[in-house]
Design a protein around this motif. Structure first.
Motif, short mmCIF file in Angstrom:
data_model
loop_
_atom_site.label_atom_id
_atom_site.label_comp_id
_atom_site.label_asym_id
_atom_site.label_seq_id
_atom_site.Cartn_x
_atom_site.Cartn_y
_atom_site.Cartn_z
N UNK A 47 44.06 36.97 39.44
CA UNK A 47 42.81 36.67 40.14
C UNK A 47 42.45 35.20 40.20
N UNK A 48 43.15 34.35 39.47
CA UNK A 48 42.80 32.93 39.43
C UNK A 48 44.06 32.08 39.59
N UNK A 49 43.91 30.78 39.87
CA UNK A 49 45.07 29.90 40.03
C UNK A 49 45.81 29.70 38.70
N UNK A 50 46.99 29.11 38.79
CA UNK A 50 47.79 28.84 37.61
C UNK A 50 47.11 27.86 36.66
N UNK A 51 46.29 26.96 37.20
CA UNK A 51 45.57 26.00 36.36
C UNK A 51 44.61 26.70 35.40
N UNK A 52 44.21 27.94 35.74
CA UNK A 52 43.37 28.76 34.87
C UNK A 52 44.19 29.85 34.21
N UNK A 53 45.51 29.63 34.09
CA UNK A 53 46.43 30.58 33.48
C UNK A 53 46.49 31.90 34.25
N UNK A 54 46.06 31.88 35.50
CA UNK A 54 46.10 33.07 36.33
C UNK A 54 44.93 34.01 36.15
N UNK A 55 44.16 33.82 35.09
CA UNK A 55 43.06 34.75 34.83
C UNK A 55 43.59 36.15 34.59
N UNK A 56 42.76 37.15 34.87
CA UNK A 56 43.18 38.54 34.71
C UNK A 56 43.86 39.07 35.96
N UNK A 57 44.31 40.32 35.90
CA UNK A 57 44.93 40.95 37.07
C UNK A 57 43.92 41.06 38.19
N UNK A 58 44.37 40.87 39.43
CA UNK A 58 43.50 41.11 40.58
C UNK A 58 43.52 42.59 40.89
N UNK A 59 42.33 43.16 41.16
CA UNK A 59 42.23 44.59 41.44
C UNK A 59 41.68 44.83 42.84
N UNK A 60 42.04 45.98 43.38
CA UNK A 60 41.50 46.44 44.66
C UNK A 60 39.99 46.27 44.64
N UNK A 61 39.43 45.41 45.51
CA UNK A 61 37.99 45.15 45.45
C UNK A 61 37.13 46.38 45.73
N UNK A 62 37.70 47.38 46.39
CA UNK A 62 36.93 48.59 46.67
C UNK A 62 37.14 49.67 45.61
#
Length: 340
Positions: free
Chosen positions: A209-224
């Motif tokens: 869910x986030x750029x590599x500069x933020x270590x990628x953050x958490x997994x991105x999930x289906x927004x719906x």
């Protein structure tokens, strides 16, 4: 040897869109209807495909649908017509993918032997579905649903070792990640190679869910449909390696929000072989930036003097331009037109 086949590179020839209810539609409607429209262009002409579902109220109705000349923000405007043969509205000089429903699942398609102009595609075409069952006894009925037709988008990036990764790693490993986005789904493709230590292992990878500069953050999930992490509401292009050449892909039937792309998404590869359980530490990351695809059909060069050459040979050439660089893909085989 002599030059034989050549392909001019052009932008993709499939445009897609998702249906939304038009703001000026005031009819009773059919509940929570959703669907997609697709327009394919080739040297032989165009083919439109419409799909609707999501509500049993659609029943077994029929709905008129047409290719329209303007975007949905302008209500679709009028019908788009064959630019070489405008005039009275007919199924020949317009594209009418009329929709037929069975138990609330609806489908329609239409084919024509002409193409829209490049200018029309650039300014924005749409497909409009009319409320034909409520037409007052004649005609197509009021405009109800509209889908803007847009080119698919590719996002790509180069996999780099994360600064936070403290494992032994796989020296020399390099690779790329790509996310292909259409109106209805995403497909991630990841390639990793260049290090003998990759072996025949499997490496977990996810859309983050986030750029590599933020270590990628958490997994991105289906927004719906956020919630527990699953391969349905997340995108997991898990890599499988053979001879230290690794690849993985995953398709999800949802699309990230535009604001998420603006903030920055990434694909992260984990050091799964180095973990006692789970995916393992985040190891490599690729920021996803917009890429462009150019493609075209192969044709025999007029300067080629090799006689018959390879009779019936045809194919395609594709050039991908992204944040990770450029790549080309060429496919050759029997010419479909010659064999049909």
């Amino acid at each position: 040897g002599p030059k034989m086949l050549c392909v001019d590179l052009a932008l993709p020839v499939v445009v897609t869109g998702s249906f939304t209810l038009l703001a000026n539609y005031s009819g009773p409607g059919y509940g929570s209807v959703y669907g997609t429209a697709e327009l394919s262009l080739s040297t032989k002409g165009i083919r439109s495909v419409v799909r609707l579902e999501g509500s049993t109220a659609l029943g077994a109705f029929n709905f008129d649908a047409h290719l329209h000349a303007l975007p949905c923000s302008a209500g679709g405007g009028g019908h788009y017509q064959d630019p070489m043969n405008p005039g009275a509205a007919t199924v020949m000089n317009e594209n009418w993918p009329h929709v037929t429903c069975t138990s609330g699942i609806c489908f329609g398609h239409a084919t024509n032997s002409w193409q829209p102009t490049a200018g029309a595609l650039a300014s924005g075409l749409s497909i409009v579905v009319h409320d034909t069952p409520n037409n007052g006894g004649s005609g197509s009925g009021p405009k109800m649903l509209c889908a803007d037709l847009a080119l698919p988008v590719r996002y790509s990036g180069k996999l780099e070792r994360l600064a936070s990764y403290t494992g032994t790693g796989y020296g020399g490993a390099t690779g790329t990640a790509e996310l292909r986005v259409s109106a209805t789904q995403i497909e991630s493709v990841v390639h990793l190679h260049g290090a003998a230590g990759l072996g025949s292992n499997t490496y977990d990878a996810h859309l983050h869910a986030l750029p590599c500069s933020a270590d990628g953050g958490g997994h991105y999930q289906d927004p719906s449909n956020p919630g527990a992490a699953t391969a349905v509401n997340e995108n997991w292009p898990i890599l499988t390696c053979t001879g230290s050449v690794c690849s993985g892909s995953a398709t999800s039937r949802w699309v990230p929000l535009g604001s998420s792309f603006a903030r920055g998404l990434s694909i992260v590869v984990h050091d799964t072989p180095g973990a006692s359980s789970g995916s393992g530490a985040k190891m490599m990351c690729a920021d996803l930036a917009m890429a462009v695809e150019y493609s075209g059909a192969m044709s025999v060069l007029s300067s080629y003097t090799g006689g018959a050459g390879y009779a019936g040979m045809g194919g395609t050439g594709t050039l991908y331009v992204g944040a990770s660089g450029v790549s080309t893909e060429v496919q050759l085989g029997p010419d479909a037109a010659a064999s049909s």
